[in-house]
Design a protein around this motif. Structure first.
Motif, PDB file in Angstrom:
ATOM      1  N   UNK B 128       4.399   7.279 -15.792  1.00 40.20           N
ATOM      2  CA  UNK B 128       3.090   7.043 -16.404  1.00 40.20           C
ATOM      3  C   UNK B 128       3.221   7.077 -17.926  1.00 40.20           C
ATOM      4  N   UNK B 129       4.008   8.019 -18.385  1.00 43.49           N
ATOM      5  CA  UNK B 129       4.321   8.119 -19.807  1.00 43.49           C
ATOM      6  C   UNK B 129       5.102   6.870 -20.251  1.00 43.49           C
ATOM      7  N   UNK B 130       6.031   6.469 -19.420  1.00 45.08           N
ATOM      8  CA  UNK B 130       6.861   5.291 -19.709  1.00 45.08           C
ATOM      9  C   UNK B 130       6.004   4.027 -19.820  1.00 45.08           C
ATOM     10  N   UNK B 131       4.941   3.979 -19.004  1.00 39.77           N
ATOM     11  CA  UNK B 131       4.085   2.786 -18.993  1.00 39.77           C
ATOM     12  C   UNK B 131       3.409   2.553 -20.343  1.00 39.77           C
ATOM     13  N   UNK B 132       3.318   3.593 -21.170  1.00 38.42           N
ATOM     14  CA  UNK B 132       2.713   3.416 -22.497  1.00 38.42           C
ATOM     15  C   UNK B 132       3.541   2.474 -23.361  1.00 38.42           C
ATOM     16  N   UNK B 133       4.860   2.475 -23.155  1.00 38.77           N
ATOM     17  CA  UNK B 133       5.713   1.589 -23.952  1.00 38.77           C
ATOM     18  C   UNK B 133       6.344   0.472 -23.114  1.00 38.77           C
ATOM     19  N   UNK B 134       6.452   0.671 -21.817  1.00 39.54           N
ATOM     20  CA  UNK B 134       7.113  -0.309 -20.944  1.00 39.54           C
ATOM     21  C   UNK B 134       6.190  -0.666 -19.777  1.00 39.54           C
ATOM     22  N   UNK B 135       4.990  -1.080 -20.105  1.00 39.08           N
ATOM     23  CA  UNK B 135       3.979  -1.343 -19.070  1.00 39.08           C
ATOM     24  C   UNK B 135       4.467  -2.382 -18.048  1.00 39.08           C
ATOM     25  N   UNK B 136       5.018  -3.487 -18.542  1.00 41.94           N
ATOM     26  CA  UNK B 136       5.416  -4.564 -17.632  1.00 41.94           C
ATOM     27  C   UNK B 136       6.501  -4.092 -16.668  1.00 41.94           C
ATOM     28  N   UNK B 137       7.431  -3.269 -17.178  1.00 44.90           N
ATOM     29  CA  UNK B 137       8.522  -2.793 -16.322  1.00 44.90           C
ATOM     30  C   UNK B 137       7.989  -1.851 -15.241  1.00 44.90           C
ATOM     31  N   UNK B 138       7.100  -0.921 -15.651  1.00 49.39           N
ATOM     32  CA  UNK B 138       6.564   0.009 -14.653  1.00 49.39           C
ATOM     33  C   UNK B 138       5.732  -0.742 -13.617  1.00 49.39           C
ATOM     34  N   UNK B 139       4.977  -1.718 -14.069  1.00 50.57           N
ATOM     35  CA  UNK B 139       4.197  -2.525 -13.112  1.00 50.57           C
ATOM     36  C   UNK B 139       5.119  -3.258 -12.145  1.00 50.57           C
ATOM     37  N   UNK B 140       6.247  -3.730 -12.673  1.00 50.55           N
ATOM     38  CA  UNK B 140       7.220  -4.405 -11.802  1.00 50.55           C
ATOM     39  C   UNK B 140       7.761  -3.431 -10.764  1.00 50.55           C
ATOM     40  N   UNK B 141       8.055  -2.214 -11.202  1.00 53.74           N
ATOM     41  CA  UNK B 141       8.571  -1.208 -10.276  1.00 53.74           C
ATOM     42  C   UNK B 141       7.574  -0.879  -9.180  1.00 53.74           C
ATOM     43  N   UNK B 142       6.303  -0.761  -9.570  1.00 52.27           N
ATOM     44  CA  UNK B 142       5.270  -0.449  -8.585  1.00 52.27           C
ATOM     45  C   UNK B 142       5.093  -1.611  -7.609  1.00 52.27           C
ATOM     46  N   UNK B 143       5.214  -2.842  -8.130  1.00 49.42           N
ATOM     47  CA  UNK B 143       5.097  -4.023  -7.270  1.00 49.42           C
ATOM     48  C   UNK B 143       6.248  -4.066  -6.261  1.00 49.42           C
ATOM     49  N   UNK B 144       7.426  -3.733  -6.733  1.00 48.58           N
ATOM     50  CA  UNK B 144       8.611  -3.733  -5.863  1.00 48.58           C
ATOM     51  C   UNK B 144       8.464  -2.662  -4.780  1.00 48.58           C
ATOM     52  N   UNK B 145       8.035  -1.492  -5.206  1.00 51.84           N
ATOM     53  CA  UNK B 145       7.820  -0.391  -4.277  1.00 51.84           C
ATOM     54  C   UNK B 145       6.764  -0.779  -3.244  1.00 51.84           C
ATOM     55  N   UNK B 146       5.739  -1.461  -3.717  1.00 48.45           N
ATOM     56  CA  UNK B 146       4.664  -1.868  -2.809  1.00 48.45           C
ATOM     57  C   UNK B 146       5.175  -2.862  -1.760  1.00 48.45           C
ATOM     58  N   UNK B 147       6.119  -3.722  -2.150  1.00 49.10           N
ATOM     59  CA  UNK B 147       6.665  -4.680  -1.184  1.00 49.10           C
ATOM     60  C   UNK B 147       7.357  -3.932  -0.038  1.00 49.10           C
ATOM     61  N   UNK B 148       8.081  -2.874  -0.380  1.00 49.82           N
ATOM     62  CA  UNK B 148       8.715  -2.050   0.661  1.00 49.82           C
ATOM     63  C   UNK B 148       7.668  -1.397   1.541  1.00 49.82           C
ATOM     64  N   UNK B 149       6.623  -0.873   0.914  1.00 49.25           N
ATOM     65  CA  UNK B 149       5.548  -0.243   1.675  1.00 49.25           C
ATOM     66  C   UNK B 149       4.820  -1.249   2.562  1.00 49.25           C
ATOM     67  N   UNK B 150       4.622  -2.470   2.070  1.00 52.14           N
ATOM     68  CA  UNK B 150       3.947  -3.492   2.880  1.00 52.14           C
ATOM     69  C   UNK B 150       4.739  -3.771   4.150  1.00 52.14           C
ATOM     70  N   UNK B 151       6.051  -3.833   3.989  1.00 54.01           N
ATOM     71  CA  UNK B 151       6.929  -4.068   5.134  1.00 54.01           C
ATOM     72  C   UNK B 151       6.803  -2.925   6.138  1.00 54.01           C
ATOM     73  N   UNK B 152       6.821  -1.687   5.640  1.00 55.83           N
ATOM     74  CA  UNK B 152       6.685  -0.532   6.531  1.00 55.83           C
ATOM     75  C   UNK B 152       5.311  -0.497   7.193  1.00 55.83           C
ATOM     76  N   UNK B 153       4.288  -0.885   6.441  1.00 53.50           N
ATOM     77  CA  UNK B 153       2.938  -0.854   7.005  1.00 53.50           C
ATOM     78  C   UNK B 153       2.771  -1.903   8.092  1.00 53.50           C
ATOM     79  N   UNK B 154       3.360  -3.074   7.883  1.00 52.96           N
ATOM     80  CA  UNK B 154       3.206  -4.111   8.902  1.00 52.96           C
ATOM     81  C   UNK B 154       3.980  -3.758  10.170  1.00 52.96           C
ATOM     82  N   UNK B 155       5.202  -3.347   9.999  1.00 49.69           N
ATOM     83  CA  UNK B 155       6.056  -3.108  11.155  1.00 49.69           C
ATOM     84  C   UNK B 155       5.857  -1.700  11.727  1.00 49.69           C
ATOM     85  N   UNK B 156       5.553  -0.757  10.860  1.00 51.20           N
ATOM     86  CA  UNK B 156       5.470   0.632  11.315  1.00 51.20           C
ATOM     87  C   UNK B 156       4.060   1.175  11.411  1.00 51.20           C
ATOM     88  N   UNK B 157       3.089   0.427  10.898  1.00 47.80           N
ATOM     89  CA  UNK B 157       1.707   0.900  10.924  1.00 47.80           C
ATOM     90  C   UNK B 157       1.303   1.538   9.614  1.00 47.80           C
TER      91      UNK B 157
END
Lengths: 250, 453
Positions: B128-157
């Motif tokens: 969160x602190x990092x997002x103050x200077x590297x917003x785009x990178x942190x957003x990318x990381x959260x998007x990537x993490x979300x893709x993994x979660x989407x996969x788990x949610x679809x297949x695993x519930x």
């Protein structure tokens, strides 16, 4: 003044506080609304209290944690417990129905080194709690609702009805009626969105008992659907063992 | 420059790790005499209360050992119980399990890279602190993490403690149609994972070297995730393997004389499991795009035996593995045909079964003894962090020793360095709780239970 948020953990798997980090779309927006003062899983910057809103994950299983939860309460304006461990003792409350010394011997080569209480109890057994969010794990949407509500100074809109309502809303065919699958949906607190029946299995009670349930009335149905007495016991004695037990012996 | 004599450093509550732990470092006459990673998570007794449960229950129950890698627990439990019952699942089911596991790898590795580890390299306290200077990178990381979660949610519930896993397979398998929207999200994630590799490759990496043996599962023609043969690569380059059923004959818990903490030893030596070990042992089986990323990141070509032993560079290997998991998920979805039945029947058999899979943090071994009624008579789990604890402490000792010798680091610098050294290994302390060290010497300033309020 920006409100401060703290997250603490007792005995647990980390899954409920992870749910906060799993709010990928909301995390940075939320971080703009609050000052995260204490959240060890996420930040090495730690500020002392008082905290406006404190989330506590995990159950009390050691004397030190019983002490700690009192200190956490004293430092918190609002204290919300998150998850089955914090609200009902969690799966580790299975020790409440067993001999904890035997447990120690099964798991540890040197049981005498292991410091533990004989019980795993919810936070509310030790201090006043302002709100309890159920689930093993909690639901992301409900977590956002609870945080938003506390920040706005209103009551969280988290329904107290059973999973059955969610199944109906989702349009899922009842697994008990259609397939004779044992299901705890009728007595389990809503919140997951009736996940298990949608995946063609019975609810196994992650969210604990819902309000005003008649659990004894469900037992004959579970028996009819093929569970023997031991199966019924195990079915209820899992992630919210202590809470379901309370419903059975009021 | 003279040494500063004797000193003791203590960090009461480690941050940006999973679970709760502390570290303790003792320096005497300029020499690090003790480096101890203390784990004060309360015990939760899983192996005890699994006794008497039905053999169908461990996949749901053991998921609760860890909210960060529940799929690893579900997969190791299924593998061990199916082994006891003599059942092998169909290739399609196995591919779906691997797909679910890819989801966990993506979300867990992205969590570690962006939220726990990267802030160290950029001098920040949190993402969160990092997002103050590297917003785009942190957003990318959260998007990537979300893709993994989407996969788990679809297949695993759901992403934490999926509900759809059962012995023999799944309660319900997805249709091809249902998987389609994931493909779009994963294609985006492939770009994000590539950009992650490029981003972390630009970080500054201190010199360090893990000397421990490396332990990972190996398969003949794929990067091992949901199964394989335990394989050891020693520091001298020799490689050996042993069957999963012999796991506890090789990975043995011992007491060290100065501590009550249980430590694992692999054939009497320290070992490390996790990303560095997997890359060293299975790297040659990475897909072309992941191999290309490894080379671009400066890790070398895994087909030519590239091995990375610098724990600070584990973030690079994790980034490459994330890219691989996204690529592999796309491959599995691309060739998916739903099986006729979502699971194969697993009738109970009295006996013993063993299973090991690659949790994001390393090899997770399960063993179950079942009785003829299908009840669990005995359960045993050996999680990766507990295995790594000895190697992490050795690493701490080495890194702090050189910091003292080279630059006479002060206490603040040393403390910061130690925390970084621990986070390099992504330790998940929640799952290592039966390696609890209760001979904790509490020094002044470390309040009861490590609570800072």
């Amino acid at each position: 003044m920006t409100p401060t948020l703290a997250v603490f953990k007792l005995a647990s798997c980390d899954g409920c506080q992870l749910t906060l980090l799993d709010c990928e779309d909301e995390l940075l927006a939320l971080a703009g609304q609050v000052e995260i003062s204490h959240f060890l899983e996420a930040s090495s910057s730690v500020a002392s209290g008082p905290y406006d809103l404190t989330l506590v994950e995990g159950s009390v299983t050691t004397a030190a944690d019983a002490e700690r939860v009192r200190a956490i309460r004293a430092a918190s304006r609002h204290l919300v417990t998150i998850g089955a461990c914090a609200t009902a003792g969690g799966i580790q409350a299975l020790r409440n129905f067993a001999d904890v010394d035997a447990y120690r011997r099964v798991v540890y080569a040197h049981p005498e080194y292991i410091d533990t209480l004989a019980t795993s109890t919810p936070v509310s057994a030790h201090v006043d709690v302002d709100f309890e969010l159920r689930g093993c794990p909690i639901d992301r949407r409900q977590l956002i609702e609870v945080i938003t509500a506390f920040l706005a100074g209103r009551k969280p809109d988290v329904p107290n009805h059973s999973v059955c309502f969610e199944c109906k809303r989702r349009g899922t065919v009842c697994v008990t009626v259609a397939h004779g699958t044992p299901c705890l949906g009728p007595v389990t607190h809503a919140g997951c969105g009736a996940l298990c029946p949608a995946y063609q299995r019975g609810c196994f009670g992650c969210f604990g008992p819902s309000g005003s349930v008649n659990l004894p009335a469900l037992i004959p149905v579970l028996r009819r659907d093929g569970l023997d007495e031991d199966d019924v016991q195990r079915f209820l004695h899992t992630f919210n063992a202590a809470a379901f037990d309370e419903e059975l012996s009021p | 420059m003279t040494h500063r004599g004797s000193r003791v450093l203590h960090v009461g509550s480690l941050s940006r790790v999973e679970g709760e732990g502390a570290l303790h470092l003792r320096v005497h006459d300029g020499t690090v005499t003790e480096a101890r990673l203390e784990i004060y998570e309360p015990p939760r007794f899983f192996e005890a209360f699994l006794r008497g449960r039905s053999y169908t229950e461990p996949p749901d129950i053991t998921a609760r050992v860890c909210g960060i890698c529940p799929v690893a627990y579900q997969m190791s439990a299924c593998a061990a119980i199916e082994d006891a019952c003599g059942v092998t699942v169909d290739p399609v089911i196995r591919a779906l399990r691997r797909l679910l596991y890819c989801g966990e790898w993506i979300e867990s590795q992205a969590l570690h890279i962006y939220l726990l580890h990267a802030p160290d390299f950029l001098g920040r306290a949190s993402a969160i602190d990092l997002a103050r200077t590297h917003r785009a990178e942190v957003e990318r990381g959260l998007r990537l993490k979300k893709a993994g979660n989407s996969l788990m949610e679809l297949l695993g519930g759901r992403a934490v403690h999926p509900v759809n896993v059962r012995l023999g397979g799944f309660h319900r398998v997805p249709t091809r149609q249902e998987l389609r929207p994931l493909q779009e999200e994963l294609k985006r994630a492939l770009d994000d994972a590539w950009d992650t590799v490029r981003w972390v490759a630009g970080f500054d990496f201190p010199d360090a070297r893990v000397e421990a043996d490396l332990l990972a599962l190996a398969e003949p023609d794929t990067y091992a995730i949901e199964g394989g043969t335990p394989t050891v690569l020693r520091a001298d380059g020799t490689e050996t393997a042993f069957p999963v059923r012999d796991f506890t004959a090789h990975v043995v818990e011992t007491h060290v004389p100065h501590s009550t903490a249980l430590h694992s030893r692999l054939d009497g030596r320290l070992h490390l499991t996790g990303s560095l070990a997997r890359f060293a042992i299975s790297g040659a089986h990475l897909s072309p795009v992941a191999r290309e990323a490894a080379v671009a990141a400066g890790l070398g070509d895994p087909r030519e035996g590239a091995v990375c032993r610098n724990p600070f560079r584990s973030i690079l290997v994790r980034a490459v593995e994330t890219l691989y998991a996204v690529d592999e998920a796309l491959r599995i979805i691309g060739s998916y045909e739903p099986p006729e039945h979502p699971y194969v029947e697993v009738p109970p058999v009295a006996g013993v079964g063993h299973g090991a899979t690659e949790a994001p943090r390393g090899v997770l071994y399960h063993r179950y003894e079942l009785d003829a009624d299908g009840l669990v008579a005995d359960a045993r789990m050996v999680p990766p962090t507990a295995q790594n604890q000895g190697a992490i402490e050795d690493d701490l000792r080495r890194i702090t020793q050189s910091a003292i010798a080279e630059q006479d680091a002060d206490d603040d610098e040393l403390t910061h360095l130690c925390e970084r050294a621990i986070r390099n290994h992504d330790p998940c302390i929640s799952c290592s709780t039966h390696f609890l060290d209760l001979t904790v010497v509490r020094t002044a300033g470390d309040t009861a239970g490590g609570c800072d309020v």
